[in-house]
Design a protein around this motif. Structure first.
Motif, PDB file in Angstrom:
ATOM      1  N   TYR A  73       0.810  -1.053  -0.202  1.00 45.43           N
ATOM      2  CA  TYR A  73      -0.022  -0.176   0.078  1.00 45.43           C
ATOM      3  C   TYR A  73       0.761   1.115   0.187  1.00 45.43           C
ATOM      4  CZ  TYR A  73      -3.709  -3.113   1.610  1.00 45.43           C
ATOM      5  OH  TYR A  73      -4.704  -4.189   1.891  1.00 45.43           O
ATOM      6  N   LEU A  74       0.640   2.212  -0.802  1.00 42.33           N
ATOM      7  CA  LEU A  74       1.558   3.550  -0.886  1.00 42.33           C
ATOM      8  C   LEU A  74       0.607   4.587  -0.056  1.00 42.33           C
ATOM      9  CD1 LEU A  74       2.688   3.217  -4.713  1.00 42.33           C
ATOM     10  CD2 LEU A  74       3.758   2.312  -2.442  1.00 42.33           C
ATOM     11  N   GLN A  81       6.305   4.987  -9.184  1.00 43.59           N
ATOM     12  CA  GLN A  81       8.043   4.709  -9.805  1.00 43.59           C
ATOM     13  C   GLN A  81       8.920   4.783  -8.872  1.00 43.59           C
ATOM     14  OE1 GLN A  81       7.802   3.329 -12.988  1.00 43.59           O
ATOM     15  NE2 GLN A  81       5.854   3.442 -12.811  1.00 43.59           N
ATOM     16  N   PHE A  82       8.931   5.452  -7.965  1.00 47.98           N
ATOM     17  CA  PHE A  82      10.047   5.787  -6.924  1.00 47.98           C
ATOM     18  C   PHE A  82      10.052   4.334  -6.356  1.00 47.98           C
ATOM     19  CE2 PHE A  82      11.491   6.254  -2.487  1.00 47.98           C
ATOM     20  CZ  PHE A  82      12.748   6.719  -2.774  1.00 47.98           C
ATOM     21  N   ILE A  84       8.768   1.540  -6.670  1.00 41.32           N
ATOM     22  CA  ILE A  84       9.303   0.089  -7.673  1.00 41.32           C
ATOM     23  C   ILE A  84      10.737   0.288  -7.876  1.00 41.32           C
ATOM     24  CG2 ILE A  84       9.368  -0.388 -10.115  1.00 41.32           C
ATOM     25  CD1 ILE A  84       6.748  -1.605  -8.963  1.00 41.32           C
ATOM     26  N   SER A  85      11.403   1.597  -8.134  1.00 43.25           N
ATOM     27  CA  SER A  85      12.895   1.549  -8.254  1.00 43.25           C
ATOM     28  C   SER A  85      13.560   0.882  -6.992  1.00 43.25           C
ATOM     29  CB  SER A  85      13.304   3.110  -8.622  1.00 43.25           C
ATOM     30  OG  SER A  85      13.100   4.031  -7.482  1.00 43.25           O
ATOM     31  N   ARG A  86      12.969   1.390  -6.027  1.00 39.36           N
ATOM     32  CA  ARG A  86      13.630   0.892  -4.613  1.00 39.36           C
ATOM     33  C   ARG A  86      13.242  -0.632  -4.485  1.00 39.36           C
ATOM     34  NH1 ARG A  86      14.305   4.041  -0.132  1.00 39.36           N
ATOM     35  NH2 ARG A  86      15.547   1.983   0.332  1.00 39.36           N
ATOM     36  N   ILE A  87      12.106  -1.091  -4.940  1.00 38.38           N
ATOM     37  CA  ILE A  87      12.117  -2.370  -4.811  1.00 38.38           C
ATOM     38  C   ILE A  87      12.729  -3.204  -5.621  1.00 38.38           C
ATOM     39  CG2 ILE A  87      10.524  -4.409  -5.335  1.00 38.38           C
ATOM     40  CD1 ILE A  87       7.896  -2.566  -4.499  1.00 38.38           C
ATOM     41  N   LYS A  88      13.445  -2.817  -6.885  1.00 44.74           N
ATOM     42  CA  LYS A  88      14.279  -3.476  -7.593  1.00 44.74           C
ATOM     43  C   LYS A  88      15.751  -3.648  -6.883  1.00 44.74           C
ATOM     44  CE  LYS A  88      12.577  -1.797 -12.102  1.00 44.74           C
ATOM     45  NZ  LYS A  88      12.735  -0.900 -13.268  1.00 44.74           N
ATOM     46  N   GLU A  89      16.002  -2.854  -6.012  1.00 50.45           N
ATOM     47  CA  GLU A  89      17.163  -3.029  -5.390  1.00 50.45           C
ATOM     48  C   GLU A  89      17.038  -4.055  -4.303  1.00 50.45           C
ATOM     49  OE1 GLU A  89      17.832   0.864  -3.307  1.00 50.45           O
ATOM     50  OE2 GLU A  89      17.867   1.752  -5.320  1.00 50.45           O
ATOM     51  N   ILE A  90      16.011  -4.883  -4.070  1.00 55.29           N
ATOM     52  CA  ILE A  90      16.168  -5.906  -3.330  1.00 55.29           C
ATOM     53  C   ILE A  90      16.014  -7.329  -3.974  1.00 55.29           C
ATOM     54  CG2 ILE A  90      14.566  -6.877  -1.292  1.00 55.29           C
ATOM     55  CD1 ILE A  90      13.259  -4.371  -0.799  1.00 55.29           C
ATOM     56  N   ASP A 128      10.625   4.400   1.640  1.00 50.11           N
ATOM     57  CA  ASP A 128       9.728   5.651   1.748  1.00 50.11           C
ATOM     58  C   ASP A 128       8.492   5.737   0.695  1.00 50.11           C
ATOM     59  OD1 ASP A 128      11.214   7.060   3.644  1.00 50.11           O
ATOM     60  OD2 ASP A 128      12.627   8.043   2.236  1.00 50.11           O
ATOM     61  N   GLY A 129       7.167   6.068   1.157  1.00 48.27           N
ATOM     62  CA  GLY A 129       6.250   6.088   0.366  1.00 48.27           C
ATOM     63  C   GLY A 129       5.172   4.795   0.721  1.00 48.27           C
TER      64      GLY A 129
END
Length: 157
Positions: A73-74, A81-82, A84-90, A128-129
């Protein structure tokens, strides 16, 4: 939409079962030349129908037996998009979809055990978010068969 004929479908049908099948074996099976197989596969690669090949890994044999699905939940959809870009780092998040409905983002994670999964979930929560997450644990992966869909898609073309 790219056009494929019956020969292309037959070639794809063989490759769906095993992407490493030699072109000479495909040619013998379909009673065509290996050169024809090569040219047609190359054409399908260039048109984007075939994109690379796939490697299947048995994660359980590597110790990654825990699968969970995480609904994210955001606070604001503008943060999608922010986040998602952080999720890509996991690296333990193997799939993430932007969705409608209950969750803004829906993820699949793979972990070694519940302790490891908890760390991954906390990483998602800390982005964040993200206002909160909801976790569903997979008890068993009963169906994971993309081949059936591909066979049906090629029949329908």
């Amino acid at each position: 939409m790219a056009r494929i004929d019956d020969i292309d479908k037959q070639i794809l049908d063989v490759l769906i079962e095993n992407t490493r099948t030699p072109f000479t074996d495909i040619a013998k099976r379909l009673n065509i030349s290996a050169g024809t197989v090569h040219v047609r596969v190359k054409k399908m690669e260039e048109s984007g129908i075939i994109q690379g090949s796939s490697l299947t890994v048995d994660y359980q044999k590597l110790g990654y037996t825990f699968i969970a699905y995480i609904g994210v939940y955001l606070e604001k959809t503008s943060q999608t998009q922010f986040v998602i870009s952080r999720i890509k780092e996991i690296p333990y998040v193997t799939v993430a979809h932007i969705t409608t409905g209950k969750f803004n983002i829906f993820c699949k994670i793979r972990a070694q055990d519940t302790t490891h999964a908890k760390k991954v979930i906390f990483e998602l929560d800390d982005i964040d978010g993200v206002s909160r997450t909801e976790t569903m644990i997979s008890l068993e992966e009963s169906i994971n068969d993309k081949k059936r869909l591909l066979h049906k898609v090629f029949q329908d073309l």
